[in-house]
Write an enzyme that holds these catalytic residues in place. Sequence first.
Site, PDB file in Angstrom:
ATOM      1  N   GLN A  27       0.819  -1.222   0.000  1.00  0.00           N
ATOM      2  CA  GLN A  27       0.000   0.000   0.000  1.00  0.00           C
ATOM      3  C   GLN A  27       0.848   1.266   0.000  1.00  0.00           C
ATOM      4  O   GLN A  27       0.414   2.301  -0.511  1.00  0.00           O
ATOM      5  CB  GLN A  27      -0.928  -0.029   1.234  1.00  0.00           C
ATOM      6  CG  GLN A  27      -1.956   1.089   1.296  1.00  0.00           C
ATOM      7  CD  GLN A  27      -2.754   1.051   2.603  1.00  0.00           C
ATOM      8  OE1 GLN A  27      -2.491   0.236   3.486  1.00  0.00           O
ATOM      9  NE2 GLN A  27      -3.726   1.942   2.738  1.00  0.00           N
ATOM     10  N   ASP A  49       7.232  -6.101  13.433  1.00  0.00           N
ATOM     11  CA  ASP A  49       6.627  -7.396  13.120  1.00  0.00           C
ATOM     12  C   ASP A  49       6.552  -7.637  11.615  1.00  0.00           C
ATOM     13  O   ASP A  49       6.208  -6.733  10.850  1.00  0.00           O
ATOM     14  CB  ASP A  49       5.208  -7.445  13.715  1.00  0.00           C
ATOM     15  CG  ASP A  49       4.570  -8.805  13.552  1.00  0.00           C
ATOM     16  OD1 ASP A  49       5.142  -9.781  14.088  1.00  0.00           O
ATOM     17  OD2 ASP A  49       3.523  -8.906  12.886  1.00  0.00           O
ATOM     18  N   TYR A  54       3.837 -11.701   3.947  1.00  0.00           N
ATOM     19  CA  TYR A  54       3.476 -10.294   3.710  1.00  0.00           C
ATOM     20  C   TYR A  54       4.110  -9.803   2.409  1.00  0.00           C
ATOM     21  O   TYR A  54       5.346  -9.761   2.281  1.00  0.00           O
ATOM     22  CB  TYR A  54       3.917  -9.398   4.879  1.00  0.00           C
ATOM     23  CG  TYR A  54       3.210  -9.667   6.195  1.00  0.00           C
ATOM     24  CD1 TYR A  54       2.115 -10.524   6.275  1.00  0.00           C
ATOM     25  CD2 TYR A  54       3.625  -9.066   7.375  1.00  0.00           C
ATOM     26  CE1 TYR A  54       1.465 -10.782   7.478  1.00  0.00           C
ATOM     27  CE2 TYR A  54       2.986  -9.308   8.598  1.00  0.00           C
ATOM     28  CZ  TYR A  54       1.908 -10.172   8.629  1.00  0.00           C
ATOM     29  OH  TYR A  54       1.279 -10.426   9.824  1.00  0.00           O
ATOM     30  N   SER A 154       0.650 -18.142  16.221  1.00  0.00           N
ATOM     31  CA  SER A 154      -0.316 -17.102  15.869  1.00  0.00           C
ATOM     32  C   SER A 154      -1.626 -17.765  15.473  1.00  0.00           C
ATOM     33  O   SER A 154      -1.642 -18.636  14.598  1.00  0.00           O
ATOM     34  CB  SER A 154       0.220 -16.244  14.729  1.00  0.00           C
ATOM     35  OG  SER A 154      -0.724 -15.252  14.399  1.00  0.00           O
ATOM     36  N   TRP A 209      -2.789  -8.334  17.199  1.00  0.00           N
ATOM     37  CA  TRP A 209      -2.867  -7.742  15.857  1.00  0.00           C
ATOM     38  C   TRP A 209      -4.223  -7.115  15.561  1.00  0.00           C
ATOM     39  O   TRP A 209      -5.204  -7.431  16.198  1.00  0.00           O
ATOM     40  CB  TRP A 209      -2.470  -8.733  14.779  1.00  0.00           C
ATOM     41  CG  TRP A 209      -3.250  -9.994  14.564  1.00  0.00           C
ATOM     42  CD1 TRP A 209      -2.973 -11.224  15.116  1.00  0.00           C
ATOM     43  CD2 TRP A 209      -4.371 -10.213  13.691  1.00  0.00           C
ATOM     44  NE1 TRP A 209      -3.857 -12.165  14.651  1.00  0.00           N
ATOM     45  CE2 TRP A 209      -4.729 -11.578  13.772  1.00  0.00           C
ATOM     46  CE3 TRP A 209      -5.109  -9.391  12.841  1.00  0.00           C
ATOM     47  CZ2 TRP A 209      -5.793 -12.142  13.058  1.00  0.00           C
ATOM     48  CZ3 TRP A 209      -6.168  -9.945  12.119  1.00  0.00           C
ATOM     49  CH2 TRP A 209      -6.505 -11.304  12.226  1.00  0.00           C
ATOM     50  N   PRO A 211      -5.389  -3.996  16.105  1.00  0.00           N
ATOM     51  CA  PRO A 211      -6.028  -3.343  17.254  1.00  0.00           C
ATOM     52  C   PRO A 211      -7.104  -2.348  16.850  1.00  0.00           C
ATOM     53  O   PRO A 211      -7.959  -2.010  17.661  1.00  0.00           O
ATOM     54  CB  PRO A 211      -4.851  -2.640  17.949  1.00  0.00           C
ATOM     55  CG  PRO A 211      -3.830  -2.436  16.874  1.00  0.00           C
ATOM     56  CD  PRO A 211      -3.965  -3.652  15.987  1.00  0.00           C
ATOM     57  N   LEU A 212      -7.071  -1.884  15.591  1.00  0.00           N
ATOM     58  CA  LEU A 212      -8.124  -0.966  15.121  1.00  0.00           C
ATOM     59  C   LEU A 212      -9.083  -1.671  14.158  1.00  0.00           C
ATOM     60  O   LEU A 212      -9.818  -1.005  13.422  1.00  0.00           O
ATOM     61  CB  LEU A 212      -7.500   0.252  14.424  1.00  0.00           C
ATOM     62  CG  LEU A 212      -6.643   1.166  15.305  1.00  0.00           C
ATOM     63  CD1 LEU A 212      -6.077   2.328  14.481  1.00  0.00           C
ATOM     64  CD2 LEU A 212      -7.458   1.703  16.477  1.00  0.00           C
ATOM     65  N   GLU A 295       0.015   9.909  15.946  1.00  0.00           N
ATOM     66  CA  GLU A 295      -1.211   9.976  16.756  1.00  0.00           C
ATOM     67  C   GLU A 295      -1.327   8.722  17.626  1.00  0.00           C
ATOM     68  O   GLU A 295      -1.573   8.807  18.839  1.00  0.00           O
ATOM     69  CB  GLU A 295      -2.422  10.085  15.819  1.00  0.00           C
ATOM     70  CG  GLU A 295      -3.757  10.114  16.522  1.00  0.00           C
ATOM     71  CD  GLU A 295      -4.940  10.182  15.529  1.00  0.00           C
ATOM     72  OE1 GLU A 295      -4.732  10.081  14.309  1.00  0.00           O
ATOM     73  OE2 GLU A 295      -6.066  10.338  16.022  1.00  0.00           O
TER      74      GLU A 295
END
Length: 327
Positions: A27, A49, A54, A154, A209, A211-212, A295
């Site tokens: 991205q 991480d 990936y 995981s 992993w 968290p949002l 942030e």
Amino acid sequence: MRYRRLGTSGLQVSELSLGSWLTFGKQIGDPIAEKLMKTAYDGGINFFDNAEIYSRGDSERVMGKILKKMKWPRDTWTVSSKVFFGAGGKLPTQVGLHRKHVVEGCNDALNRLQVEYLDLFFCHRPDKNTPIEETVWTMHQLIMSGKILYWGTSEWSAQEIMEAHMVAKQHHLIGPVMEQPQYNMFHRAKVEVEFDQLYKTVGLGTTIWSPLASGILSGKHTLDGNKSSRLRMAGLDWLRERELTAERLKKVEKLKGIAAKLDLSMPVLALAWCLKNPHVSTVILGASKVEQLKENLTAVDAQDQLTPEVMGRIEKVLDNEPVRPQF
Ligand code: NDP
């Protein structure tokens, strides 16, 4: 930054860490990846991480180049990789947790990351086709050979993690130290209930992993996804469909009110909420922009504002507390 022990190991990881899934090598461009890592390191983050899958190895290549360029002392940061999915090849020898792929996956990750050892090495998923003994022995031998320092899992079940520990105990091998589960306001059962015994019995650490919830908890999304976000990236319809629901967005709107009263942004509230769980060793952040990371780093201090009263208000909005078995 504050630091927490990775389970009962002696390793202390920063409460926030930086991951590279969907961002590095995909991205975002490499210069942004570099800025993100520098911002993270300067902010006290000591854990980066990664995983073989990936961007099919490119995420590790990008991170490796940056680590080399930065020349940060090797004893000031830790880096991980994960083995299971392979780095693109799908042949049976190229995936899984059998000795061949675990050893080759480790060697390939070392090359891509340009490091002599991995601090953390994860089994990215359980492998039904490999006896657990084979994987535990292989991880132990990688530690003995100096190629990895700690190993973990995981998205394994509590039972699978316990089995690995029993094998390790039986043969006097080093067992898994940490698990990497998904954990956020919408996804709680594993970390809050299923692993409960493991924190007590084997001292499990967790590197959590999403968290949002892939950005939904940032509060910027509408039902069709924010235009410039991962939820609108080609090939990620499955992620948008899984994560982005009207019910979740409704809750986020209510949570924004709680955040505003504390003078916090929505993503910071959601990250601080994860940090309130003492069984979380580190919250792995994802970011596509440096401003997001800056942030998000403020979540470390923000956790002090989440008093029991505030946590109670959040709980009421979430209305999804996992049920604990009654016995
Ligand atoms: P999050 O759920 O925190 O999502 C991160 C994304 O949310 C960012 O890339 C960005 O996406 C958006 N975002 C982050 N901060 C803000 C902000 N302040 N304001 C607005 N938007 C924001 O974490 P990830 O899903 O990225 O997971 C983190 C890491 O966990 C991964 O990098 C990886 O290392 C690991 N992981 C491990 C898995 C496993 O199976 N073990 C699976 C998945 C991840 P955008 O700008 O595009 O909206």
